[in-house]
Design an enzyme around this catalytic site. Structure first.
Site, PDB file in Angstrom:
ATOM      1  N   SER A 171       0.838  -1.195   0.000  1.00 42.00           N
ATOM      2  CA  SER A 171       0.000   0.000   0.000  1.00 42.00           C
ATOM      3  C   SER A 171       0.869   1.239   0.000  1.00 42.00           C
ATOM      4  O   SER A 171       2.053   1.189   0.364  1.00 42.00           O
ATOM      5  CB  SER A 171      -0.894   0.001   1.250  1.00 42.00           C
ATOM      6  N   TYR A 184      -2.428  -0.146  10.319  1.00 43.45           N
ATOM      7  CA  TYR A 184      -2.463  -0.546   8.911  1.00 43.45           C
ATOM      8  C   TYR A 184      -1.188  -0.114   8.190  1.00 43.45           C
ATOM      9  O   TYR A 184      -0.607  -0.877   7.413  1.00 43.45           O
ATOM     10  CB  TYR A 184      -3.686   0.075   8.237  1.00 43.45           C
TER      11      TYR A 184
END
Length: 288
Positions: A171, A184
């Protein structure tokens, strides 16, 4: 059936995609199927996985839906046995399972002095000091162990063959952590680091390991977070777009070119241990 950027024949290859009931990873599964691969659509939600497999089959592809919990080795071993029996052993593993959890997220972007007296139960505001360690652990495990465990299960057979590869899903958070979501961001940074480590570790058995790092993609799943009811951008989305030089969100189809490149042994046979951003320039932009 979507139009792919390149012609690629993966005939005879078995592609396993975890998290394939979701928007982006279902796109990965469909792309692999359009390239003539036999695709195992793995997801904790069997109904979602079956819907993706049914769509692939309706378009003339070969696919099976398999229920799989990427956090349990025994469950993954059961999934592998089903894939082996119905399609054959895995040639390409796409580790797409992952996600965030509110328990690993702060309410505000910054900590202010007055927040030090915060009572989360009364105010409803969650500061860094109110983060639930169990929630943080869940997010980290889902993304990191959810990549490690399927690799342990499927890669042993892959190491005995040729032309095999693993594609992880990282990501933009791995490059530059976003505010509010420390769990995250840290987990995806671990996935990128693990991708590099695994590429070196598997280099002598011929398994290439790379990753795709999507930027910000507008999907049905996050539509309510990105847009107001009138279709305008939320304040957080406005920040995202202003920091994205191409001034738009990505679409699932924007990932097809990078995916096909990494799937193509002839095109990327000497590409190993890289994390490819697909982000509209977000990572390249300093903000000024």
């Amino acid at each position: 059936m979507k139009k792919l950027p390149f012609e690629l024949d993966l005939g005879g290859k078995v592609v396993v995609v975890t998290g394939a009931g979701g928007v982006l990873c279902s796109g990965f599964a469909k792309t692999a199927a359009q390239c003539n691969a036999k695709v195992a659509v793995l997801d904790l939600n069997l109904e979602a996985a079956q819907a993706v497999a049914d769509e692939i089959i309706a378009d003339g592809g070969v696919a099976i839906a398999v229920k799989a919990n990427v956090l349990e080795t025994a469950a993954m071993e059961e999934a592998k046995a089903e894939v082996d029996a119905k399609l054959g052993s895995c040639d390409i593993l796409i580790n797409g399972a992952g996600g965030n959890n509110p328990k690993g997220t702060t309410t505000k972007e910054y900590l202010f002095p007055e927040d030090l007296e915060n009572d989360a139960e009364i105010s409803g505001i969650k500061t860094f000091f109110d983060l639930d360690p169990a929630g943080v652990s869940f997010v980290f495990n889902l993304n990191f162990l959810g990549t490690l465990i399927p690799t342990q299960v499927f890669a042993k057979d892959m190491a005995k063959k040729t032309g095999c590869s693993i594609i992880n899903v990282s990501s933009m958070n791995a490059f530059c952590p976003l505010t509010k979501i420390p769990a995250y961001s840290g987990a995806k940074a671990a996935v990128s680091n693990f991708t590099q480590w695994l590429a070196v570790h598997f280099s002598k058995v011929g398994i290439r390991v790379n990753a795709i790092a999507p930027g910000f993609f507008a999907t049905n799943q996050n539509k309510a977070l990105l847009f107001n009811e009138d279709g305008s951008l939320t304040p957080r989305s406005d920040k995202i777009i202003s920091h994205t030089p191409m001034a738009r969100f990505g679409t699932p189809e924007d990932l097809d070119g990078a995916l096909q490149f990494l799937l193509n042994e002839q095109a990327s046979g000497f590409v190993n241990g890289v994390v490819i951003p697909v982000d509209g320039g977000f990572n390249a932009y300093s903000g000024v």
